[in-house]
Design a protein around this motif. Sequence first.
Motif, short mmCIF file in Angstrom:
data_model
loop_
_atom_site.label_atom_id
_atom_site.label_comp_id
_atom_site.label_asym_id
_atom_site.label_seq_id
_atom_site.Cartn_x
_atom_site.Cartn_y
_atom_site.Cartn_z
N PHE A 85 0.83 -1.20 0.00
CA PHE A 85 0.00 0.00 0.00
C PHE A 85 0.87 1.26 0.00
O PHE A 85 0.61 2.21 -0.74
CB PHE A 85 -0.91 0.04 1.23
N LEU A 86 1.90 1.26 0.82
CA LEU A 86 2.74 2.46 0.96
C LEU A 86 3.55 2.75 -0.29
O LEU A 86 3.76 3.92 -0.64
CB LEU A 86 3.62 2.34 2.20
N VAL A 87 4.00 1.72 -0.99
CA VAL A 87 4.70 1.94 -2.26
C VAL A 87 3.74 2.60 -3.25
O VAL A 87 4.06 3.62 -3.87
CB VAL A 87 5.25 0.61 -2.84
N ALA A 88 2.54 2.04 -3.37
CA ALA A 88 1.56 2.58 -4.32
C ALA A 88 1.14 4.00 -3.94
O ALA A 88 1.12 4.90 -4.78
CB ALA A 88 0.34 1.67 -4.40
N ILE A 89 0.85 4.22 -2.67
CA ILE A 89 0.41 5.54 -2.22
C ILE A 89 1.50 6.58 -2.46
O ILE A 89 1.22 7.68 -2.94
CB ILE A 89 0.01 5.50 -0.73
N ILE A 101 -6.62 8.45 -4.45
CA ILE A 101 -5.80 7.25 -4.25
C ILE A 101 -6.58 6.22 -3.45
O ILE A 101 -6.63 5.04 -3.81
CB ILE A 101 -4.47 7.61 -3.54
N LYS A 102 -7.19 6.66 -2.36
CA LYS A 102 -7.97 5.74 -1.52
C LYS A 102 -9.08 5.07 -2.33
O LYS A 102 -9.23 3.85 -2.30
CB LYS A 102 -8.56 6.49 -0.33
N ASP A 103 -9.84 5.87 -3.07
CA ASP A 103 -10.93 5.33 -3.88
C ASP A 103 -10.40 4.35 -4.93
O ASP A 103 -10.99 3.29 -5.16
CB ASP A 103 -11.71 6.45 -4.57
N GLY A 104 -9.29 4.72 -5.58
CA GLY A 104 -8.71 3.85 -6.61
C GLY A 104 -8.22 2.53 -6.04
O GLY A 104 -8.44 1.47 -6.63
N ILE A 105 -7.55 2.59 -4.90
CA ILE A 105 -7.05 1.36 -4.27
C ILE A 105 -8.21 0.47 -3.86
O ILE A 105 -8.19 -0.74 -4.08
CB ILE A 105 -6.13 1.70 -3.07
N LEU A 106 -9.23 1.07 -3.25
CA LEU A 106 -10.40 0.27 -2.85
C LEU A 106 -11.07 -0.38 -4.06
O LEU A 106 -11.43 -1.55 -4.03
CB LEU A 106 -11.41 1.14 -2.09
N PHE A 121 -0.38 -2.75 -10.62
CA PHE A 121 0.12 -1.39 -10.48
C PHE A 121 1.62 -1.34 -10.77
O PHE A 121 2.09 -0.49 -11.52
CB PHE A 121 -0.16 -0.86 -9.06
N CYS A 122 2.38 -2.27 -10.19
CA CYS A 122 3.84 -2.30 -10.41
C CYS A 122 4.17 -2.50 -11.88
O CYS A 122 5.03 -1.81 -12.44
CB CYS A 122 4.48 -3.41 -9.58
N GLU A 123 3.48 -3.44 -12.50
CA GLU A 123 3.72 -3.72 -13.92
C GLU A 123 3.42 -2.50 -14.78
O GLU A 123 4.21 -2.13 -15.65
CB GLU A 123 2.84 -4.90 -14.34
N GLU A 124 2.30 -1.85 -14.53
CA GLU A 124 1.92 -0.68 -15.31
C GLU A 124 2.86 0.50 -15.06
O GLU A 124 3.19 1.24 -15.98
CB GLU A 124 0.47 -0.28 -15.03
N GLN A 125 3.31 0.65 -13.80
CA GLN A 125 4.23 1.75 -13.50
C GLN A 125 5.57 1.53 -14.20
O GLN A 125 6.14 2.46 -14.75
CB GLN A 125 4.43 1.91 -12.00
N GLU A 126 6.04 0.31 -14.20
CA GLU A 126 7.29 0.00 -14.91
C GLU A 126 7.16 0.25 -16.40
O GLU A 126 8.05 0.85 -17.02
CB GLU A 126 7.69 -1.45 -14.67
N LYS A 127 6.05 -0.17 -16.99
CA LYS A 127 5.83 0.07 -18.42
C LYS A 127 5.81 1.57 -18.73
O LYS A 127 6.38 2.01 -19.72
CB LYS A 127 4.49 -0.54 -18.88
#
Length: 186
Positions: A85-89, A101-106, A121-127
């Motif tokens: 959660f903290l990495v994404a936030i 962010i809260k709404d999107g994560i939920l 999220f990680c895959e899309e951020q890397e791309k």
Amino acid sequence: MDELQADIYEWGESLVHFHLPRWDELPELDLYMDQVITLVDRYLTPVIRTDKHTLLTSSMVNNYVKKGMIPPPEKKRYTRRHVAFLVAITLLKQVLTIQEIKDGILFQGRVVGIRNAYNLFCEEQEKAVQHVCLQAMGKPEQTETEKIAVEYLAVKAATASFANKLLVEKVIEMESQYLEKGEHND
């Protein structure tokens, strides 16, 4: 201008293989606050300049708990779920409001589950980072050939927004440095 172009190319090349840890790469052991902050810092300093943006502090983490963005720690210890959660936030707050962010994560958590949402999220951020790095390197853009499912539009757009912001900040910084050098050379 060739020096500027070379510097931007070099920057793109340095980040083109940026990697965020997937769920199974995050620590299995529970961590204390200072360990979590150090870990998130290590994961994100390649893409977030700490001299411009505060990555993560204990008061931020406590606020995220109060706002219901992350579950409270158990006996002052944080799990893999907290780190994810903290990495994404921390990345998303560079381009979105805390409520968005809260709404999107939920939403993403309900659609595909927290583990899959984090990995996506990680895959899309890397791309997205790779895409802007290739732009910086002057490489031809690769376009999407598949239709994007509506439930993934927000993730793709948010990660692209962060990556584009990253590129804009770097180019402006390098252009300013280039201009300063030019003024001193005259």
